[in-house]
Structure formats: structure tokens, C-alpha cells
Write an enzyme that holds these catalytic residues in place. Sequence first.
Site, PDB file in Angstrom:
ATOM      1  N   HIS A   1       0.833  -1.202   0.000  1.00 26.73           N
ATOM      2  CA  HIS A   1       0.000   0.000   0.000  1.00 26.73           C
ATOM      3  C   HIS A   1       0.872   1.259   0.000  1.00 26.73           C
ATOM      4  O   HIS A   1       0.600   2.209  -0.742  1.00 26.73           O
ATOM      5  CB  HIS A   1      -0.916  -0.025   1.225  1.00 26.73           C
ATOM      6  CG  HIS A   1      -1.853   1.113   1.331  1.00 26.73           C
ATOM      7  ND1 HIS A   1      -2.871   1.352   0.443  1.00 26.73           N
ATOM      8  CD2 HIS A   1      -1.940   2.110   2.265  1.00 26.73           C
ATOM      9  CE1 HIS A   1      -3.547   2.428   0.808  1.00 26.73           C
ATOM     10  NE2 HIS A   1      -2.992   2.907   1.914  1.00 26.73           N
TER      11      HIS A   1
ATOM     12  N   GLN B   1       3.982   1.565  -1.075  1.00 32.01           N
ATOM     13  CA  GLN B   1       4.639   1.672  -2.383  1.00 32.01           C
ATOM     14  C   GLN B   1       3.662   2.192  -3.439  1.00 32.01           C
ATOM     15  O   GLN B   1       4.017   3.008  -4.280  1.00 32.01           O
ATOM     16  CB  GLN B   1       5.206   0.320  -2.805  1.00 32.01           C
ATOM     17  CG  GLN B   1       6.433  -0.100  -2.027  1.00 32.01           C
ATOM     18  CD  GLN B   1       7.573   0.867  -2.226  1.00 32.01           C
ATOM     19  OE1 GLN B   1       8.005   1.538  -1.298  1.00 32.01           O
ATOM     20  NE2 GLN B   1       8.074   0.960  -3.429  1.00 32.01           N
ATOM     21  N   ASP B   2       2.432   1.710  -3.366  1.00 37.42           N
ATOM     22  CA  ASP B   2       1.397   2.155  -4.290  1.00 37.42           C
ATOM     23  C   ASP B   2       1.146   3.659  -4.129  1.00 37.42           C
ATOM     24  O   ASP B   2       1.073   4.401  -5.112  1.00 37.42           O
ATOM     25  CB  ASP B   2       0.117   1.359  -4.042  1.00 37.42           C
ATOM     26  CG  ASP B   2      -0.969   1.665  -5.046  1.00 37.42           C
ATOM     27  OD1 ASP B   2      -0.674   1.683  -6.257  1.00 37.42           O
ATOM     28  OD2 ASP B   2      -2.122   1.864  -4.618  1.00 37.42           O
ATOM     29  N   HIS B   3       1.041   4.101  -2.881  1.00 36.26           N
ATOM     30  CA  HIS B   3       0.847   5.529  -2.616  1.00 36.26           C
ATOM     31  C   HIS B   3       2.000   6.357  -3.177  1.00 36.26           C
ATOM     32  O   HIS B   3       1.782   7.407  -3.798  1.00 36.26           O
ATOM     33  CB  HIS B   3       0.736   5.787  -1.109  1.00 36.26           C
ATOM     34  CG  HIS B   3      -0.656   5.866  -0.600  1.00 36.26           C
ATOM     35  ND1 HIS B   3      -1.431   6.988  -0.704  1.00 36.26           N
ATOM     36  CD2 HIS B   3      -1.417   4.945   0.020  1.00 36.26           C
ATOM     37  CE1 HIS B   3      -2.611   6.760  -0.172  1.00 36.26           C
ATOM     38  NE2 HIS B   3      -2.625   5.514   0.274  1.00 36.26           N
TER      39      HIS B   3
END
Length: 101
Positions: free
Chosen positions: A75, A77-79
Site C-alpha cells: 500500500h 509503495q502504491d501511494h
Amino acid sequence: MDFEMNIFTIITYSGDARSSSMEAITYAKQGDFEKAKECIEEAIEKLELAHKEQTKLIQAEAQGEKHNISLLLIHAQDHLMNAMTVKDLANEFIDIYKTIK
């Protein structure tokens, strides 16, 4: 190093960067390019802070500190990646609005 605290820090700074980038687009749309520039600069600062936290995690792993890959880490890394993309797109929108104005 507190693994989860690093992850939450990445999420926080990335979210702040994304918000600043979106705010920059709004200012550019209104023709306030100075405010848009300030927002982009703030986004860059927040992304640098998020990247420093990410680097800490990478360095710790390179030194043998192993952690399970968690949904929370993914999450974060996605952000971070989304915030970087939004910042790049915000710069493009600002350029387009400058051309239109």
C-alpha cells in the site's frame, strides 16, 4: 528501525504530495501559476521525504534486516508511485493551462 512506522511515514508523505499536486492543478486552472508552482515545490519536498523513508527500508534489507512483505508495505509503495505520477501529470496540466491562458 520501526518497520511499520517507516511504512506509515511513506504513506503520509506520499498522500501529502499527491494532495499538493492536485491543489497545483486547481490553482493552474484558475490561472494562479505562482500558487501552482508553490504546491508543486511542496509536493517535491514531500516526495523526497517519502523517498528517504523508502531508502531506509531498502538499506535495512540490504544489511540483512528481513521483513515479510505485507499488504501495508505494498500500500505504501502504491501511494508513493501514484503520488509521483500525479506530480508529473500536474506539471503537464500546469503547462497546458499556461498555454491556454
